[in-house]
Motif scaffolding. Sequence first.
Motif, PDB file in Angstrom:
ATOM      1  N   ARG A 203      18.558  13.365  55.950  1.00  0.00           N
ATOM      2  CA  ARG A 203      19.339  14.476  56.502  1.00  0.00           C
ATOM      3  C   ARG A 203      19.305  15.703  55.607  1.00  0.00           C
ATOM      4  O   ARG A 203      19.252  16.843  56.104  1.00  0.00           O
ATOM      5  CB  ARG A 203      20.800  14.049  56.682  1.00  0.00           C
ATOM      6  CG  ARG A 203      21.032  13.004  57.750  1.00  0.00           C
ATOM      7  CD  ARG A 203      22.533  12.839  57.977  1.00  0.00           C
ATOM      8  NE  ARG A 203      22.843  11.680  58.806  1.00  0.00           N
ATOM      9  CZ  ARG A 203      24.048  11.442  59.320  1.00  0.00           C
ATOM     10  NH1 ARG A 203      25.030  12.283  59.092  1.00  0.00           N
ATOM     11  NH2 ARG A 203      24.266  10.358  60.047  1.00  0.00           N
ATOM     12  N   THR A 204      19.343  15.514  54.306  1.00  0.00           N
ATOM     13  CA  THR A 204      19.495  16.640  53.385  1.00  0.00           C
ATOM     14  C   THR A 204      18.171  17.246  52.939  1.00  0.00           C
ATOM     15  O   THR A 204      18.121  18.424  52.578  1.00  0.00           O
ATOM     16  CB  THR A 204      20.285  16.213  52.135  1.00  0.00           C
ATOM     17  OG1 THR A 204      19.635  15.084  51.527  1.00  0.00           O
ATOM     18  CG2 THR A 204      21.701  15.807  52.514  1.00  0.00           C
ATOM     19  N   ILE A 205      17.110  16.457  52.937  1.00  0.00           N
ATOM     20  CA  ILE A 205      15.827  16.933  52.418  1.00  0.00           C
ATOM     21  C   ILE A 205      14.797  17.134  53.523  1.00  0.00           C
ATOM     22  O   ILE A 205      14.081  18.139  53.547  1.00  0.00           O
ATOM     23  CB  ILE A 205      15.263  15.941  51.370  1.00  0.00           C
ATOM     24  CG1 ILE A 205      16.268  15.740  50.233  1.00  0.00           C
ATOM     25  CG2 ILE A 205      13.939  16.448  50.815  1.00  0.00           C
ATOM     26  CD1 ILE A 205      16.605  17.003  49.459  1.00  0.00           C
ATOM     27  N   LEU A 206      14.731  16.197  54.445  1.00  0.00           N
ATOM     28  CA  LEU A 206      13.649  16.207  55.425  1.00  0.00           C
ATOM     29  C   LEU A 206      14.013  16.860  56.744  1.00  0.00           C
ATOM     30  O   LEU A 206      13.153  17.090  57.583  1.00  0.00           O
ATOM     31  CB  LEU A 206      13.188  14.760  55.688  1.00  0.00           C
ATOM     32  CG  LEU A 206      12.784  13.958  54.437  1.00  0.00           C
ATOM     33  CD1 LEU A 206      12.389  12.541  54.812  1.00  0.00           C
ATOM     34  CD2 LEU A 206      11.638  14.660  53.717  1.00  0.00           C
ATOM     35  N   LYS A 207      15.311  17.136  56.949  1.00  0.00           N
ATOM     36  CA  LYS A 207      15.732  17.748  58.204  1.00  0.00           C
ATOM     37  C   LYS A 207      16.552  19.000  57.918  1.00  0.00           C
ATOM     38  O   LYS A 207      17.027  19.215  56.807  1.00  0.00           O
ATOM     39  CB  LYS A 207      16.580  16.763  59.026  1.00  0.00           C
ATOM     40  CG  LYS A 207      15.833  15.510  59.467  1.00  0.00           C
ATOM     41  CD  LYS A 207      16.753  14.605  60.261  1.00  0.00           C
ATOM     42  CE  LYS A 207      16.030  13.328  60.695  1.00  0.00           C
ATOM     43  NZ  LYS A 207      16.930  12.406  61.429  1.00  0.00           N
ATOM     44  N   SER A 208      16.712  19.825  58.952  1.00  0.00           N
ATOM     45  CA  SER A 208      17.541  21.020  58.794  1.00  0.00           C
ATOM     46  C   SER A 208      19.010  20.628  58.736  1.00  0.00           C
ATOM     47  O   SER A 208      19.418  19.622  59.324  1.00  0.00           O
ATOM     48  CB  SER A 208      17.305  21.977  59.970  1.00  0.00           C
ATOM     49  OG  SER A 208      17.602  21.326  61.193  1.00  0.00           O
ATOM     50  N   PRO A 209      19.840  21.390  58.012  1.00  0.00           N
ATOM     51  CA  PRO A 209      21.251  21.045  57.886  1.00  0.00           C
ATOM     52  C   PRO A 209      21.985  21.071  59.224  1.00  0.00           C
ATOM     53  O   PRO A 209      21.608  21.803  60.146  1.00  0.00           O
ATOM     54  CB  PRO A 209      21.790  22.117  56.923  1.00  0.00           C
ATOM     55  CG  PRO A 209      20.776  23.202  56.911  1.00  0.00           C
ATOM     56  CD  PRO A 209      19.470  22.596  57.273  1.00  0.00           C
ATOM     57  N   VAL A 210      23.028  20.255  59.333  1.00  0.00           N
ATOM     58  CA  VAL A 210      23.816  20.168  60.558  1.00  0.00           C
ATOM     59  C   VAL A 210      24.765  21.356  60.634  1.00  0.00           C
ATOM     60  O   VAL A 210      25.451  21.684  59.665  1.00  0.00           O
ATOM     61  CB  VAL A 210      24.615  18.850  60.590  1.00  0.00           C
ATOM     62  CG1 VAL A 210      25.497  18.793  61.835  1.00  0.00           C
ATOM     63  CG2 VAL A 210      23.668  17.656  60.544  1.00  0.00           C
ATOM     64  N   ASP A 211      24.807  22.009  61.769  1.00  0.00           N
ATOM     65  CA  ASP A 211      25.695  23.150  61.972  1.00  0.00           C
ATOM     66  C   ASP A 211      26.924  22.674  62.741  1.00  0.00           C
ATOM     67  O   ASP A 211      26.837  22.332  63.920  1.00  0.00           O
ATOM     68  CB  ASP A 211      24.973  24.258  62.739  1.00  0.00           C
ATOM     69  CG  ASP A 211      25.834  25.503  62.884  1.00  0.00           C
ATOM     70  OD1 ASP A 211      26.750  25.668  62.059  1.00  0.00           O
ATOM     71  OD2 ASP A 211      25.587  26.281  63.821  1.00  0.00           O
ATOM     72  N   LEU A 212      28.070  22.622  62.059  1.00  0.00           N
ATOM     73  CA  LEU A 212      29.295  22.148  62.686  1.00  0.00           C
ATOM     74  C   LEU A 212      30.047  23.308  63.321  1.00  0.00           C
ATOM     75  O   LEU A 212      30.145  24.391  62.745  1.00  0.00           O
ATOM     76  CB  LEU A 212      30.192  21.458  61.646  1.00  0.00           C
ATOM     77  CG  LEU A 212      29.644  20.170  61.020  1.00  0.00           C
ATOM     78  CD1 LEU A 212      30.638  19.621  60.012  1.00  0.00           C
ATOM     79  CD2 LEU A 212      29.355  19.139  62.094  1.00  0.00           C
ATOM     80  N   SER A 213      30.595  23.061  64.498  1.00  0.00           N
ATOM     81  CA  SER A 213      31.383  24.079  65.185  1.00  0.00           C
ATOM     82  C   SER A 213      32.859  23.720  65.139  1.00  0.00           C
ATOM     83  O   SER A 213      33.235  22.574  64.901  1.00  0.00           O
ATOM     84  CB  SER A 213      30.923  24.208  66.646  1.00  0.00           C
ATOM     85  OG  SER A 213      31.047  22.958  67.308  1.00  0.00           O
ATOM     86  N   LYS A 214      33.695  24.704  65.375  1.00  0.00           N
ATOM     87  CA  LYS A 214      35.148  24.504  65.355  1.00  0.00           C
ATOM     88  C   LYS A 214      35.569  23.675  66.554  1.00  0.00           C
ATOM     89  O   LYS A 214      35.196  23.960  67.697  1.00  0.00           O
ATOM     90  CB  LYS A 214      35.852  25.860  65.382  1.00  0.00           C
ATOM     91  CG  LYS A 214      37.363  25.776  65.341  1.00  0.00           C
ATOM     92  CD  LYS A 214      38.010  27.124  65.540  1.00  0.00           C
ATOM     93  CE  LYS A 214      38.062  27.483  67.021  1.00  0.00           C
ATOM     94  NZ  LYS A 214      38.895  28.663  67.294  1.00  0.00           N
ATOM     95  N   LEU A 215      36.375  22.638  66.294  1.00  0.00           N
ATOM     96  CA  LEU A 215      36.919  21.813  67.363  1.00  0.00           C
ATOM     97  C   LEU A 215      38.429  21.985  67.519  1.00  0.00           C
ATOM     98  O   LEU A 215      38.954  21.855  68.620  1.00  0.00           O
ATOM     99  CB  LEU A 215      36.605  20.325  67.105  1.00  0.00           C
ATOM    100  CG  LEU A 215      35.122  19.934  67.063  1.00  0.00           C
ATOM    101  CD1 LEU A 215      34.977  18.447  66.765  1.00  0.00           C
ATOM    102  CD2 LEU A 215      34.449  20.269  68.395  1.00  0.00           C
ATOM    103  N   LEU A 216      39.117  22.255  66.408  1.00  0.00           N
ATOM    104  CA  LEU A 216      40.572  22.425  66.425  1.00  0.00           C
ATOM    105  C   LEU A 216      40.932  23.634  65.568  1.00  0.00           C
ATOM    106  O   LEU A 216      40.073  24.206  64.894  1.00  0.00           O
ATOM    107  CB  LEU A 216      41.271  21.170  65.893  1.00  0.00           C
ATOM    108  CG  LEU A 216      41.114  19.885  66.699  1.00  0.00           C
ATOM    109  CD1 LEU A 216      41.643  18.686  65.906  1.00  0.00           C
ATOM    110  CD2 LEU A 216      41.835  19.975  68.036  1.00  0.00           C
ATOM    111  N   ASP A 217      42.205  24.006  65.568  1.00  0.00           N
ATOM    112  CA  ASP A 217      42.673  25.072  64.683  1.00  0.00           C
ATOM    113  C   ASP A 217      44.058  24.726  64.166  1.00  0.00           C
ATOM    114  O   ASP A 217      44.627  23.671  64.486  1.00  0.00           O
ATOM    115  CB  ASP A 217      42.655  26.429  65.391  1.00  0.00           C
ATOM    116  CG  ASP A 217      43.498  26.438  66.659  1.00  0.00           C
ATOM    117  OD1 ASP A 217      44.493  25.671  66.735  1.00  0.00           O
ATOM    118  OD2 ASP A 217      43.200  27.224  67.577  1.00  0.00           O
ATOM    119  N   SER A 218      44.632  25.619  63.371  1.00  0.00           N
ATOM    120  CA  SER A 218      45.923  25.362  62.729  1.00  0.00           C
ATOM    121  C   SER A 218      47.024  25.087  63.743  1.00  0.00           C
ATOM    122  O   SER A 218      47.832  24.161  63.576  1.00  0.00           O
ATOM    123  CB  SER A 218      46.325  26.557  61.850  1.00  0.00           C
ATOM    124  OG  SER A 218      45.378  26.783  60.842  1.00  0.00           O
TER     125      SER A 218
END
Length: 336
Positions: A203-218
């Motif tokens: 995941r960290t070397i051979l693939k592009s990083p995971v882009d996490l999106s917002k699911l919740l807020d304060s």
Amino acid sequence: MVATLEEAQLLQEEARQFQQDFLAAREAIGRVIVGQGRVIDAALIAVFAGGNLLLEGVPGLGKTELVKALSRVLDLDFRRIQFTPDLMPADIIGTNIMSSDDHGRYQFEFRKGPIFTQLLLADEINRASPKTQSALLETMQEGSVTTGGVIHQLKQPFFVLATQNPLEQEGTYPLPEAQLDRFMFKVVVPFLNRAELNDVVSRTILKSPVDLSKLLDSDQILQFRKTLEKVVVTDAVRDYAVRLVLSTHPDSEFAPERVKQFVKWGASPRAAQALIRAGRVRALADGRPHVAFEDIRSFANEVLQHRVLLNYDGQAESLNLGELVQECVRSLPETA
């Protein structure tokens, strides 16, 4: 009766919504953090329950990435403090400085420190002196900072994730009991197995990083906390949590033999509160508006092990506190 039925249906619906959001957040963070499902669950439960988390593990297991992932998924402000022996309390909470206005008049102005955030990573917290560690005490319990006689309220939700290295102990200061007691959970982070380590490298070397999106807020998290207060805790379940805490005390009638032999002092009342709060979150995450006995047992190790003090014999035997807590769990009947 009709109102009670409507309230029960509403709570069941809120439980389903919480379960959906909790599982979505866990799945999203799991795309970044490999093989640490228990750690992810503990972090999410602590955030939703309004607690703090202490992680013990060697460097490189993704503790910093966990907080970053939490901040992205939950849309919370994030800051990191690297604790070192020369770190001072003012480096954490901020300090009053003298400044001048447009008319040349001098006045004191408070410059906020990095503690003014929502997710705070206290990295290697045991490397700082007790004086500096104590700067977090009020914040972790009250959610506020007092300086110069003025109380500053922190933006909620506020969450401290602290880490410590179990191997490199030279030049460290063990956390005092009062500090440990303010952590809802202490989780020992295990090292990765072969498959998990391969996954990390991939995941960290051979693939592009995971882009996490917002699911919740304060606002949603604070609303979920209100829902947690409505989760049913029967007298029997509450008493079970109380008896479980008492079973860690050597002079208690509920203590197993090895606790009486090797424990100096048991868990505090905060442990009973933490068991109930964690049980409520676990119940909602399972889609249930009521706490079961298994919900109390589920995180007994994480809640109790850092709050139990071994006596001299227990330290000489190098007893594993997690195993001792599990003895308490196994020996304690659900009803008494």
